[in-house]
Scaffold this motif. Structure first.
Motif, short mmCIF file in Angstrom:
data_model
loop_
_atom_site.label_atom_id
_atom_site.label_comp_id
_atom_site.label_asym_id
_atom_site.label_seq_id
_atom_site.Cartn_x
_atom_site.Cartn_y
_atom_site.Cartn_z
N ILE A 9 -3.51 4.49 -21.67
CA ILE A 9 -4.91 4.87 -21.88
C ILE A 9 -5.67 4.85 -20.55
O ILE A 9 -6.43 5.76 -20.23
CB ILE A 9 -5.58 3.93 -22.91
CG1 ILE A 9 -4.99 4.17 -24.30
CG2 ILE A 9 -7.10 4.14 -22.94
CD1 ILE A 9 -5.36 3.09 -25.31
N ILE A 10 -5.45 3.82 -19.76
CA ILE A 10 -6.20 3.64 -18.52
C ILE A 10 -5.68 4.54 -17.40
O ILE A 10 -6.45 5.20 -16.71
CB ILE A 10 -6.18 2.16 -18.09
CG1 ILE A 10 -6.92 1.32 -19.13
CG2 ILE A 10 -6.78 1.98 -16.71
CD1 ILE A 10 -6.69 -0.17 -19.02
N LYS A 11 -4.37 4.57 -17.20
CA LYS A 11 -3.79 5.29 -16.06
C LYS A 11 -3.30 6.69 -16.41
O LYS A 11 -3.06 7.49 -15.51
CB LYS A 11 -2.60 4.49 -15.49
CG LYS A 11 -2.96 3.15 -14.91
CD LYS A 11 -3.86 3.28 -13.73
CE LYS A 11 -3.12 3.02 -12.46
NZ LYS A 11 -3.98 3.15 -11.29
N GLY A 12 -3.10 6.97 -17.69
CA GLY A 12 -2.56 8.26 -18.09
C GLY A 12 -1.04 8.26 -18.06
O GLY A 12 -0.41 7.28 -17.68
N PRO A 13 -0.43 9.39 -18.45
CA PRO A 13 1.02 9.45 -18.62
C PRO A 13 1.80 9.70 -17.34
O PRO A 13 3.02 9.64 -17.33
CB PRO A 13 1.20 10.63 -19.57
CG PRO A 13 0.07 11.54 -19.23
CD PRO A 13 -1.09 10.62 -18.91
N GLY A 14 1.11 10.00 -16.25
CA GLY A 14 1.79 10.26 -14.99
C GLY A 14 2.14 11.73 -14.82
O GLY A 14 1.97 12.55 -15.73
N GLN A 38 3.34 5.75 -3.05
CA GLN A 38 4.52 6.52 -3.44
C GLN A 38 4.71 6.57 -4.97
O GLN A 38 5.12 7.59 -5.50
CB GLN A 38 5.79 5.91 -2.80
CG GLN A 38 5.81 5.96 -1.30
CD GLN A 38 5.70 7.38 -0.78
OE1 GLN A 38 6.40 8.28 -1.23
NE2 GLN A 38 4.79 7.59 0.15
N LEU A 39 4.42 5.47 -5.64
CA LEU A 39 4.72 5.38 -7.07
C LEU A 39 3.55 5.75 -7.98
O LEU A 39 3.76 6.11 -9.14
CB LEU A 39 5.19 3.97 -7.42
CG LEU A 39 6.46 3.49 -6.72
CD1 LEU A 39 6.80 2.07 -7.16
CD2 LEU A 39 7.62 4.42 -6.98
N GLU A 40 2.34 5.66 -7.49
CA GLU A 40 1.13 5.84 -8.32
C GLU A 40 1.15 7.10 -9.17
O GLU A 40 0.85 7.05 -10.35
CB GLU A 40 -0.11 5.80 -7.42
CG GLU A 40 -1.40 6.02 -8.16
CD GLU A 40 -1.77 4.87 -9.09
OE1 GLU A 40 -2.45 5.13 -10.08
OE2 GLU A 40 -1.38 3.73 -8.82
N PRO A 41 1.48 8.25 -8.62
CA PRO A 41 1.32 9.46 -9.42
C PRO A 41 2.26 9.57 -10.62
O PRO A 41 1.97 10.25 -11.57
CB PRO A 41 1.59 10.61 -8.45
CG PRO A 41 1.70 10.01 -7.10
CD PRO A 41 1.90 8.55 -7.27
N TRP A 42 3.40 8.92 -10.56
CA TRP A 42 4.39 9.18 -11.60
C TRP A 42 5.00 7.94 -12.25
O TRP A 42 5.34 7.96 -13.42
CB TRP A 42 5.51 10.05 -11.06
CG TRP A 42 6.31 9.39 -9.96
CD1 TRP A 42 6.01 9.36 -8.64
CD2 TRP A 42 7.50 8.64 -10.11
NE1 TRP A 42 6.95 8.65 -7.94
CE2 TRP A 42 7.89 8.19 -8.83
CE3 TRP A 42 8.30 8.30 -11.20
CZ2 TRP A 42 9.03 7.43 -8.61
CZ3 TRP A 42 9.44 7.55 -10.99
CH2 TRP A 42 9.80 7.11 -9.70
N GLY A 55 0.83 -1.20 0.00
CA GLY A 55 0.00 0.00 0.00
C GLY A 55 0.86 1.25 0.00
O GLY A 55 0.59 2.21 -0.73
N TRP A 56 1.91 1.24 0.83
CA TRP A 56 2.85 2.36 0.86
C TRP A 56 3.55 2.52 -0.49
O TRP A 56 3.65 3.64 -1.01
CB TRP A 56 3.88 2.14 1.97
CG TRP A 56 4.96 3.19 1.98
CD1 TRP A 56 4.90 4.41 2.58
CD2 TRP A 56 6.23 3.11 1.33
NE1 TRP A 56 6.06 5.10 2.34
CE2 TRP A 56 6.90 4.32 1.58
CE3 TRP A 56 6.86 2.13 0.58
CZ2 TRP A 56 8.18 4.58 1.09
CZ3 TRP A 56 8.13 2.38 0.08
CH2 TRP A 56 8.78 3.60 0.34
N LEU A 57 4.02 1.41 -1.04
CA LEU A 57 4.72 1.44 -2.33
C LEU A 57 3.80 1.99 -3.43
O LEU A 57 4.20 2.86 -4.21
CB LEU A 57 5.21 0.04 -2.69
CG LEU A 57 6.06 -0.08 -3.95
CD1 LEU A 57 7.37 0.68 -3.79
CD2 LEU A 57 6.33 -1.54 -4.26
#
Length: 191
Positions: A169-174, A21-25, A16-18
């Motif tokens: 397409i699903i998550k976007g480019p960050g 931290q990484l989701e946005p970019w 969950g922490w990982l």
């Protein structure tokens, strides 16, 4: 607390922490960089084989472009571009040539990323159809799903090409993309 519940709790907290931290970019950036590192120069070099002579050659595709994109049309015209109708064939070849130049760069920098990824999937579908229908590739090159061969040049490779595009397409480019910076510029943060 049992060992299993402690391990489950640790697993949930750690990943969950990982993810947080990484989701946005990370996913968008890595999908763009992986796709580009494998295919950017492949498509740019392919596009260079399609341009005509001179500074406006990009807008005047060579006979090689017609032979690659619409082979039966090029053959029927005796490989003479002046004998090929601009509508629809010239438009198709010009669009395909421009797409090979523009789409990989849009993916790399993350500009209009979702639309570029959708367009690229369409481009790959057309490319695959042309390869199978007009370039006479054999069944071994085409490949099969869930077979014992892992390196068919059409099905196996192109399915792998699609994965980063689907993710984009699903998550976007960050957040490390031109799209993100443009969105922030259009909507300044208030606070």
């Amino acid at each position: 607390m049992t060992i299993l519940s402690a391990a489950t709790s640790l697993h949930v907290r750690l990943f969950g922490w990982l993810e947080h931290q990484l989701e946005p970019w990370f996913l968008g950036l890595s999908a763009r960089l992986i796709f580009s590192s494998v295919l950017l120069f492949y498509f740019l070099n392919s596009a260079l084989t399609k341009v005509g002579d001179g500074p406006l050659g990009l807008f005047s595709p060579s006979i090689g472009a017609y032979a690659q994109i619409v082979p039966p049309v090029a053959e029927a015209a005796g490989y003479d571009t002046s004998q090929i109708a601009f509508l629809p064939w010239g438009v198709i070849v010009l669009a395909g040539t421009l797409a090979e130049f523009i789409l990989p760069i849009l993916i790399l920098i993350g500009l209009a990323t979702r639309l570029a990824a959708i367009a690229f999937i369409g481009f790959i579908a057309v490319m695959t159809f042309v390869d199978i229908q007009f370039h006479g590739v054999e069944a071994e090159t085409i490949g099969h799903l869930f077979d014992n061969v892992h390196n068919s040049a059409i099905l196996d490779q192109r399915l792998l090409w699609l994965m980063p595009l689907l993710l984009l397409i699903i998550k976007g480019p960050g957040t490390l993309s031109v799209d993100h910076f443009l969105a922030r510029w259009r909507r300044p943060e208030t606070g």
